[in-house]
Design an enzyme around this catalytic site. Structure first.
Site, PDB file in Angstrom:
ATOM      1  N   ASP A  47     -26.979  -8.874  32.026  1.00  0.00           N
ATOM      2  CA  ASP A  47     -26.038  -9.677  32.819  1.00  0.00           C
ATOM      3  C   ASP A  47     -25.178 -10.556  31.899  1.00  0.00           C
ATOM      4  OD1 ASP A  47     -25.160 -11.137  35.369  1.00  0.00           O
ATOM      5  OD2 ASP A  47     -26.090 -12.759  34.226  1.00  0.00           O
ATOM      6  N   LYS A  73     -20.976 -10.401  30.856  1.00  0.00           N
ATOM      7  CA  LYS A  73     -20.041 -11.545  30.880  1.00  0.00           C
ATOM      8  C   LYS A  73     -19.373 -11.715  29.514  1.00  0.00           C
ATOM      9  CE  LYS A  73     -22.637 -13.738  34.580  1.00  0.00           C
ATOM     10  NZ  LYS A  73     -23.832 -14.557  34.891  1.00  0.00           N
TER      11      LYS A  73
END
Lengths: 365, 365
Positions: free
Chosen positions: A223, A227
């Site tokens: 995750d 980003k």
């Protein structure tokens, strides 16, 4: 006949973020008389609600109407055909985290549909998809905004774009990009006091709803890597994918094969000593350990993993599940521009989406 | 004949911020082929450079050309007439801190000129001027942006507008809004170590160029009061003026009448004990003293002055001359959304102006 001063909104996804967005959209539509916002399509993975003649779907009680619908969502290319033929401009809101929907962005944009989304998949997948998306937008003039794909409603992407577009040189971006990791390390290795056992902090985070159903989906670092991929690309680095740079996983090798999150949590205590050693090493140096991502623009190095920070460092003294993002640039010099606050949650994620929608409306309506 | 895909830029002011902006504008114009940006007017208080037929003024070496100009700036209404008759859309950049220029915004906006400015005067003067500005903009459709009027290039105003426009409820805004005050208190009452005498810190700040030529213009708190006025109004409070709420001045009563900044600095050491007592009182409570502004939206209370903060509070641990602004809102809950970094300086102030210009261009071009 093109309707004057009207914009159609199409929404895919009505989960946690989607529901919050629909509430915010209703508020926005009631506060702003112009342009008139009409919901012309809404769907989940199994249900859809729309009228072939574009008669608006009422925002009042829309989640209930959707649940009661007997229409199934048409295939995406068909949805895009329907929206592209609408008698006014259309903004497509993708509130899913679906790769399939993300893959359809180039087609949607090339057909003139603007896109607003918190979905990371489109911008952190293959570099080719990234290029296809922005080429399609540049060619058709449709807009694409994705503030909530990093740090939810925090103004992270807009700030980075402003820095780059006004000609500043971003030298480094560093921060805590995961609310889950923030919560875990702020509890496990606090700047004051002792902190609990690693496996217990993971269990607590899960109980509080701070982790994915299977906590490994947070602990693998992907995750955060997604980003970082988005920010690195915006800073000008042609990062190929979120797996093309070093990402430290906090899942012990032996537990990667566990068949469920519950099995993983059951077996995790046996590996507490590893994390305890990491914490102790930092303490010995007068520091605390944190899970961070960083982008060194000059050397083109992107990495995700554990690092040590002085107690007085803003990353060390973060609270709760907050994110913090520091932009080091030529203009800002030695002290970075810092943005900090909740980086996850339905309302703040939806806020980023609604804020982007307002920006798109100011440009197309 | 309206030129296609061209926007005229008019610039008033070519001081510290103005020069940095002109450099950034030149970079922007060279990077972005569309819309074509043409400088059609530039002036200082004594000189101007423009062509009645709107032939663009070259951005290359424009400050030198302006210095060599023999044209005087026409009266503002005449400049506005000239710009309103231009054969393409116009963005007027006010890089002055002049009340006279600010007073002309409603006229300029009503004639269709968009405005971008770091000038606080227009937005922190009388509430009537504020209303006239936004009424004129809403009526004509011209845009008005002023990010750099608070916190220079930091995304303070855009963030507050996003919060409000997406329907969040801002409950409190608090922060350090003056680079000068930040530097003074970070040196005078550091969280670690002792800090120097107050009068010596003020002298040091002046020597480093962190204060106005007369430091009393920083120490009277009015600069912070103007910024608070702007934020309070954006948050929905009809604040009448920057003198309509409590503002603590750090100028000893006896020194208000000094005829010069130098005389003030000479006499200031005699009053060091007052500040020393303030610092000691905070230390006794285990805290440090800082010069902050705060807006309590519910109780409609705005105030500027000294307050005490725990060492671990982000306001206490600020570095150098950084600003910090915390937004407490319903959606963000107990942990505020925080923005931090340099809040003064030519390049970062100009960056806020250039960023606003890009936003205006995306809407009008």
């Amino acid at each position: 006949m093109a309707a004057v001063n009207q914009v159609y909104i199409a929404v895919i996804g009505a989960g946690g973020v989607g529901k919050c967005f629909l509430n915010q959209l209703q508020g926005l539509a009631s506060r702003r008389p112009s342009p008139k916002l009409s919901l012309c399509y809404i769907s989940t993975s199994r249900k859809a609600l729309y009228n072939v003649d574009y008669t608006p779907v009422s925002l009042e009680g829309v989640t209930e109407s959707l649940a009661a619908s007997t229409q199934a969502p048409p295939p995406l290319p068909q949805v895009i055909d329907y929206l592209a033929a609408a008698p006014a401009k259309v903004v497509l809101i993708d509130n899913t985290s679906s790769q399939d929907v993300a893959d359809a962005y180039p087609l949607a944009l090339s057909r003139g549909l603007s896109i607003v989304t918190p979905n990371k998949k489109a911008f952190s997948g293959s570099y080719k998809l990234w290029q296809d998306i922005f080429t399609a937008a540049a060619t058709s003039g449709a807009k694409v905004y994705h503030e909530s794909s990093v740090g939810a409603g925090l103004p992270v992407i807009s700030t980075l774009k402003d820095l780059v577009e006004t000609g500043d040189k971003v030298t480094k971006i560093e921060g805590v990009f995961s609310g889950t990791m923030s919560f875990l390390f702020n509890s496990f290795a606090p700047t004051e006091g002792q902190g609990g056992k690693w496996s217990e902090e993971v269990k607590k985070a899960k109980a509080l709803g701070y982790t994915e159903p299977d906590p490994r989906d947070d602990l693998n670092g992907l995750d955060v890597a997604r980003k970082l991929t988005i920010l690195a690309r915006l800073a000008g680095l042609p990062v190929e994918s979120p797996t093309s740079f070093p990402v430290q996983s906090l899942i012990p090798k032996e537990l990667e094969a566990c068949s469920s999150g519950d099995e993983f949590l059951d077996k995790l205590p046996a590996f507490d000593q590893q994390m305890e050693d990491t914490k102790a090493a930092a303490e010995k140096a007068g520091k605390v350990v944190r899970f961070v991502g960083s982008i060194d623009v000059a050397t083109q190095q992107v990495k995700v993993g554990l690092e040590q920070f002085d107690h007085s460092h803003p990353i060390a003294s973060l609270k709760g599940s907050d994110n913090i993002i520091s932009f080091y640039t030529e203009r800002y010099g030695s002290n970075p521009l810092i943005i900090q606050g909740a980086g996850a949650g339905g309302e703040v994620t939806a806020m980023g989406v609604t804020g982007d929608l307002i920006k798109v409306l100011s440009q197309i309506a």
